[in-house]
Design an enzyme around this catalytic site. Structure first.
Site, PDB file in Angstrom:
ATOM      1  N   ALA A  65       3.652   9.390  -4.200  1.00 45.21           N
ATOM      2  CA  ALA A  65       2.282   8.877  -4.068  1.00 45.21           C
ATOM      3  C   ALA A  65       2.352   7.671  -3.142  1.00 45.21           C
ATOM      4  O   ALA A  65       3.405   7.030  -3.019  1.00 45.21           O
ATOM      5  CB  ALA A  65       1.756   8.468  -5.433  1.00 45.21           C
ATOM      6  N   GLY A 110       5.685  11.758  -6.616  1.00 42.95           N
ATOM      7  CA  GLY A 110       4.630  12.774  -6.496  1.00 42.95           C
ATOM      8  C   GLY A 110       5.042  13.953  -5.624  1.00 42.95           C
ATOM      9  O   GLY A 110       4.495  15.046  -5.750  1.00 42.95           O
ATOM     10  N   GLU A 113       6.961  16.155  -7.890  1.00 41.60           N
ATOM     11  CA  GLU A 113       5.967  16.744  -8.802  1.00 41.60           C
ATOM     12  C   GLU A 113       5.149  17.836  -8.119  1.00 41.60           C
ATOM     13  O   GLU A 113       4.831  18.856  -8.725  1.00 41.60           O
ATOM     14  CB  GLU A 113       5.039  15.638  -9.334  1.00 41.60           C
ATOM     15  CG  GLU A 113       5.764  14.685 -10.268  1.00 41.60           C
ATOM     16  CD  GLU A 113       4.912  13.481 -10.617  1.00 41.60           C
ATOM     17  OE1 GLU A 113       4.623  12.667  -9.709  1.00 41.60           O
ATOM     18  OE2 GLU A 113       4.519  13.366 -11.787  1.00 41.60           O
ATOM     19  N   GLU A 133       9.981   6.545  -9.994  1.00 41.74           N
ATOM     20  CA  GLU A 133       8.912   5.662 -10.490  1.00 41.74           C
ATOM     21  C   GLU A 133       9.437   4.518 -11.337  1.00 41.74           C
ATOM     22  O   GLU A 133       8.888   3.424 -11.317  1.00 41.74           O
ATOM     23  CB  GLU A 133       7.879   6.468 -11.305  1.00 41.74           C
ATOM     24  CG  GLU A 133       6.993   7.368 -10.473  1.00 41.74           C
ATOM     25  CD  GLU A 133       7.586   8.748 -10.224  1.00 41.74           C
ATOM     26  OE1 GLU A 133       8.785   8.961 -10.491  1.00 41.74           O
ATOM     27  OE2 GLU A 133       6.836   9.621  -9.749  1.00 41.74           O
TER      28      GLU A 133
HETATM   29  N1  COA Z   1       4.234   5.233  -0.263  1.00 40.79           N
HETATM   30  C1  COA Z   1       3.831   4.565   0.832  1.00 40.79           C
HETATM   31  N2  COA Z   1       4.583   4.452   1.948  1.00 40.79           N
HETATM   32  C2  COA Z   1       5.781   5.048   1.942  1.00 40.79           C
HETATM   33  C3  COA Z   1       6.264   5.759   0.841  1.00 40.79           C
HETATM   34  C4  COA Z   1       5.427   5.849  -0.307  1.00 40.79           C
HETATM   35  N3  COA Z   1       5.773   6.534  -1.394  1.00 40.79           N
HETATM   36  N4  COA Z   1       7.504   6.223   1.131  1.00 40.79           N
HETATM   37  C5  COA Z   1       7.774   5.831   2.376  1.00 40.79           C
HETATM   38  N5  COA Z   1       6.732   5.112   2.866  1.00 40.79           N
HETATM   39  C6  COA Z   1       6.622   4.503   4.195  1.00 40.79           C
HETATM   40  C7  COA Z   1       7.444   3.223   4.312  1.00 40.79           C
HETATM   41  O1  COA Z   1       6.740   2.137   3.758  1.00 40.79           O
HETATM   42  C8  COA Z   1       7.626   3.140   5.798  1.00 40.79           C
HETATM   43  O2  COA Z   1       6.436   2.671   6.373  1.00 40.79           O
HETATM   44  P1  COA Z   1       6.478   1.540   7.557  1.00 40.79           P
HETATM   45  O3  COA Z   1       7.269   2.194   8.667  1.00 40.79           O
HETATM   46  O4  COA Z   1       5.033   1.320   7.905  1.00 40.79           O
HETATM   47  O5  COA Z   1       7.157   0.365   6.976  1.00 40.79           O
HETATM   48  C9  COA Z   1       7.767   4.588   6.214  1.00 40.79           C
HETATM   49  O6  COA Z   1       7.179   5.359   5.174  1.00 40.79           O
HETATM   50  C10 COA Z   1       9.214   5.032   6.372  1.00 40.79           C
HETATM   51  O7  COA Z   1       9.905   4.767   5.155  1.00 40.79           O
HETATM   52  P2  COA Z   1      11.236   3.870   5.070  1.00 40.79           P
HETATM   53  O8  COA Z   1      11.324   3.285   3.700  1.00 40.79           O
HETATM   54  O9  COA Z   1      11.287   2.911   6.212  1.00 40.79           O
HETATM   55  O10 COA Z   1      12.345   4.994   5.281  1.00 40.79           O
HETATM   56  P3  COA Z   1      13.854   4.960   4.761  1.00 40.79           P
HETATM   57  O11 COA Z   1      14.541   6.075   5.448  1.00 40.79           O
HETATM   58  O12 COA Z   1      14.423   3.591   4.890  1.00 40.79           O
HETATM   59  O13 COA Z   1      13.763   5.284   3.186  1.00 40.79           O
HETATM   60  C11 COA Z   1      12.965   6.454   1.231  1.00 40.79           C
HETATM   61  C12 COA Z   1      13.305   6.521   2.740  1.00 40.79           C
HETATM   62  C13 COA Z   1      12.298   7.761   0.847  1.00 40.79           C
HETATM   63  C14 COA Z   1      14.251   6.276   0.418  1.00 40.79           C
HETATM   64  C15 COA Z   1      12.006   5.260   0.995  1.00 40.79           C
HETATM   65  O14 COA Z   1      10.927   5.342   1.915  1.00 40.79           O
HETATM   66  C16 COA Z   1      11.447   5.179  -0.384  1.00 40.79           C
HETATM   67  O15 COA Z   1      12.146   4.796  -1.310  1.00 40.79           O
HETATM   68  N6  COA Z   1      10.142   5.530  -0.571  1.00 40.79           N
HETATM   69  C17 COA Z   1       9.459   5.396  -1.811  1.00 40.79           C
HETATM   70  C18 COA Z   1       9.839   6.496  -2.763  1.00 40.79           C
HETATM   71  C19 COA Z   1       9.140   6.309  -4.103  1.00 40.79           C
HETATM   72  O16 COA Z   1       9.336   5.357  -4.814  1.00 40.79           O
HETATM   73  N7  COA Z   1       8.282   7.269  -4.449  1.00 40.79           N
HETATM   74  C20 COA Z   1       7.567   7.294  -5.680  1.00 40.79           C
HETATM   75  C21 COA Z   1       6.276   6.602  -5.525  1.00 40.79           C
HETATM   76  S1  COA Z   1       5.397   6.587  -7.089  1.00 40.79           S
END
Ligand code: COA
Length: 259
Positions: A65, A110, A113, A133
């Site tokens: 999400a 999400g 999910e 989460e």
């Molecule tokens: N919501 C909003 N933005 C998200 C996102 C999410 N769930 N997941 C990734 N993004 C965005 C990042 O903020 C970043 O945006 P920016 O370039 O404007 O800063 C962009 O997507 C790229 O992500 P980034 O974190 O830079 O890539 P990465 O390769 O370093 O890491 C992940 C990849 C997937 C490990 C990391 O993005 C992450 O942990 N995301 C969240 C996962 C999460 O907690 N999901 C559950 C949400 S309830």
């Protein structure tokens, strides 16, 4: 037609691509709203026999999400957000037409999910799954605690849910979270060939299999065996069952018409 989704209908298969690659296809309000619309389209458009859900770019299926929309939410807002997603994910799960998740990278929160709401999952070898989460002080809200437990069993599900750790595609395969793992460049062709095969079956029989399996998973009870019995019986009132059984006996390919 959609702002956050790409769609392509070919061979009666609708491929739906969530298209926010710069945000790793995170599910914001607009994506959720449009997913609801496209799922309705799958239900109502007779040209569509099945669907593939995937993410844009090489890195992510869906990274969860959209966390940027979590700011300043209260208890009621949080529950309402979960409800909006759950209604659509239930529609996917209960769709009489098969949905395959083509998991092309991160399927987190999400995203995991959403993949689990599909009828089954094919992963590319670079896919990663998780429910992170807890890292945000949250729990899954789109059915993750339920569907993960159904799919891989309580012990493994609880470990994933409370550790927040990711698992790779091979581990997901071993756990039964995905049906197969393929090279990234083969992911969509594999999903298309699986659905070409399924699309040649009797649509009503496919729909009843999905309905009965969902009952078994969501509401385990001996009553579901009766439901299966009734659904099995109901098939015999259809032209497609007559066609399918006759074609087998006559050693020819069946032609199913959906009635
Ligand atoms: N919501 C909003 N933005 C998200 C996102 C999410 N769930 N997941 C990734 N993004 C965005 C990042 O903020 C970043 O945006 P920016 O370039 O404007 O800063 C962009 O997507 C790229 O992500 P980034 O974190 O830079 O890539 P990465 O390769 O370093 O890491 C992940 C990849 C997937 C490990 C990391 O993005 C992450 O942990 N995301 C969240 C996962 C999460 O907690 N999901 C559950 C949400 S309830």
């Amino acid at each position: 037609m959609y702002q956050t989704l790409l769609t392509n209908l070919e061979n009666n298969i609708l491929t739906i691509t969530i298209n926010r690659p710069d945000k790793l296809n995170a599910l914001n309000k607009e994506v959720i709203r449009e997913l609801g619309e496209v799922v309705d389209e799958v239900y109502s458009n007779a040209q569509i026999k099945s669907a593939i859900l995937t993410g844009s770019g090489a890195k992510a299926f869906v990274a969860g999400a959209d966390i940027s929309e979590f700011k300043n939410l209260n208890k009621a807002d949080g529950a309402a957000l979960a409800k909006k997603g759950q209604v659509i994910f239930f529609k996917i799960e209960n769709c009489p037409k098969p949905f395959i998740a083509a998991v092309n990278g991160f399927a987190l929160g999400g995203g995991c999910e959403l993949a689990m709401a599909c009828h089954f999952r094919i992963a590319s070898s670079n896919a990663k799954f998780g429910q992170p989460e807890v890292n945000l002080g949250l729990i899954p809200g789109y059915g993750g605690t339920q569907r993960l437990t159904q799919l891989i069993g309580k012990g493994r599900a609880i470990e994933i849910l409370i550790s927040g750790n990711m698992i790779d595609a091979e581990t997901a395969l071993k756990y039964g979270l995905v049906n197969s793992v393929v090279a990234p460049e083969e992911l969509l062709s594999k999903c298309n060939s699986i659905l070409d095969n399924i699309n040649a079956k009797a649509p009503l029989a496919v729909a009843e299999c999905i309905r009965c399996a969902n009952l078994a998973a969501n509401n385990p009870s001996l009553k579901n065996f009766e439901t299966e019995m009734e659904a099995f019986g109901k098939c015999f009132d259809t032209e497609d069952t007559k066609e399918g059984t006759s074609a087998f006996l006559e050693k020819r390919k069946p032609v199913f018409k959906g009635n």
